[in-house]
Scaffold this motif. Structure first.
Motif, short mmCIF file in Angstrom:
data_model
loop_
_atom_site.label_atom_id
_atom_site.label_comp_id
_atom_site.label_asym_id
_atom_site.label_seq_id
_atom_site.Cartn_x
_atom_site.Cartn_y
_atom_site.Cartn_z
N ASN A 142 22.03 34.48 76.11
CA ASN A 142 21.48 35.85 75.94
C ASN A 142 19.80 35.49 76.02
O ASN A 142 19.09 36.00 75.11
CB ASN A 142 22.03 36.35 74.57
CG ASN A 142 23.43 36.95 74.70
OD1 ASN A 142 23.83 37.49 75.82
ND2 ASN A 142 23.99 36.78 73.72
N SER A 167 24.25 29.65 70.44
CA SER A 167 23.95 29.72 69.07
C SER A 167 24.74 28.64 68.31
O SER A 167 24.34 28.01 67.47
CB SER A 167 24.45 30.94 68.30
OG SER A 167 23.31 31.82 69.11
N PHE A 168 25.83 28.61 68.82
CA PHE A 168 26.92 27.59 68.20
C PHE A 168 26.29 26.04 67.96
O PHE A 168 26.80 25.39 67.29
CB PHE A 168 28.35 27.73 68.80
CG PHE A 168 29.25 27.19 68.03
CD1 PHE A 168 29.91 27.90 66.99
CD2 PHE A 168 29.98 25.77 68.28
CE1 PHE A 168 31.08 27.29 66.12
CE2 PHE A 168 31.11 25.39 67.47
CZ PHE A 168 31.48 26.20 66.60
N HIS A 192 35.95 36.14 70.12
CA HIS A 192 35.23 35.02 70.34
C HIS A 192 33.88 34.88 69.71
O HIS A 192 33.63 34.25 69.04
CB HIS A 192 34.77 34.70 71.69
CG HIS A 192 34.10 33.67 72.15
ND1 HIS A 192 34.72 32.32 72.17
CD2 HIS A 192 32.87 33.28 72.65
CE1 HIS A 192 33.80 31.43 72.32
NE2 HIS A 192 32.67 32.19 72.86
N1 INI Z 1 26.46 32.04 72.12
C1 INI Z 1 25.38 32.83 71.92
O1 INI Z 1 24.37 32.44 71.50
N2 INI Z 1 25.70 34.24 71.91
C2 INI Z 1 27.08 34.86 72.27
O2 INI Z 1 26.93 36.35 72.22
C3 INI Z 1 28.04 33.88 72.76
N3 INI Z 1 29.07 34.54 73.05
O3 INI Z 1 29.29 35.62 73.02
O4 INI Z 1 29.99 33.61 73.50
C4 INI Z 1 27.91 32.43 72.74
N4 INI Z 1 28.53 31.60 73.07
C5 INI Z 1 28.36 30.32 73.34
C6 INI Z 1 28.45 29.35 72.09
O5 INI Z 1 27.20 29.44 71.43
C7 INI Z 1 28.58 27.71 72.72
O6 INI Z 1 27.41 27.63 73.36
C8 INI Z 1 29.75 27.63 73.41
O7 INI Z 1 30.95 28.32 72.85
C9 INI Z 1 29.90 26.06 73.47
O8 INI Z 1 30.01 25.33 72.38
#
Ligand code: INI
Length: 152
Positions: free
Chosen positions: A22, A55-56, A87
């Protein structure tokens, strides 16, 4: 006696961890954070910006940077926006608790500037739209917390 942090210009380096996911939203938050730091006496050459995929990934990097001893505070920026599945809940929950854990474990302010929104419109409103810029607010919070921790 009341003890609180003020917004006077703090010494030291700051780190901003910004997700690329995003990125239209997160880049606007990043601009807000850099603007707030500059306006409070922290120029860009005292700020390191670290990009992560989503973000994760923020908490691990926040803990690593926090424990490096190089930074007065860390500002975490991301935008988690609801989709069609659950998710969102997992990413938002893991990111939120991970960032809190990183701050406690590193012992410096690790500021939560991650938007968790139902819609893209809500995110736009909080990234420089009609609800302000949460990246700017996160940086101001970082400065207040740095100054508070130096008093106690
Ligand atoms: N990561 C985000 O920062 N925002 C989101 O809305 C999002 N969605 O919706 O999936 C998102 N997913 C990716 C996540 O942060 C990891 O990068 C991924 O799961 C790999 O670990």
């Amino acid at each position: 006696m009341l003890i609180e942090g003020d917004l006077s210009s703090p010494t030291g380096r700051f780190a901003i961890i910004a997700a690329r996911f995003n990125s239209i939203i997160v880049d606007a938050l990043l601009g807000g954070s850099l603007d707030a730091l500059k306006r409070h006496g922290v120029p860009d050459d005292r700020v390191d910006v670290v990009r992560v995929p989503g973000s994760f990934e923020i908490p691990l990097v926040a803990e690593r940077l926090g424990k490096s001893g190089k930074y007065a505070a860390i500002i975490c920026l991301g935008a988690v926006i609801k989709g069609d599945t659950d998710h969102y809940d997992h990413v938002a929950g893991g990111t939120t608790s991970g960032i809190a854990h990183a701050g406690l474990s590193a012992g410096i302010p690790v500021i939560f500037g991650v938007l968790t929104c139902d819609t893209l419109e809500q995110a736009i409103n909080r990234a420089g739209g009609k609800a302000g810029n949460k990246g700017y607010e996160a940086a101001v919070t970082a400065i207040e917390m740095v100054n508070l921790l130096r008093k106690i």
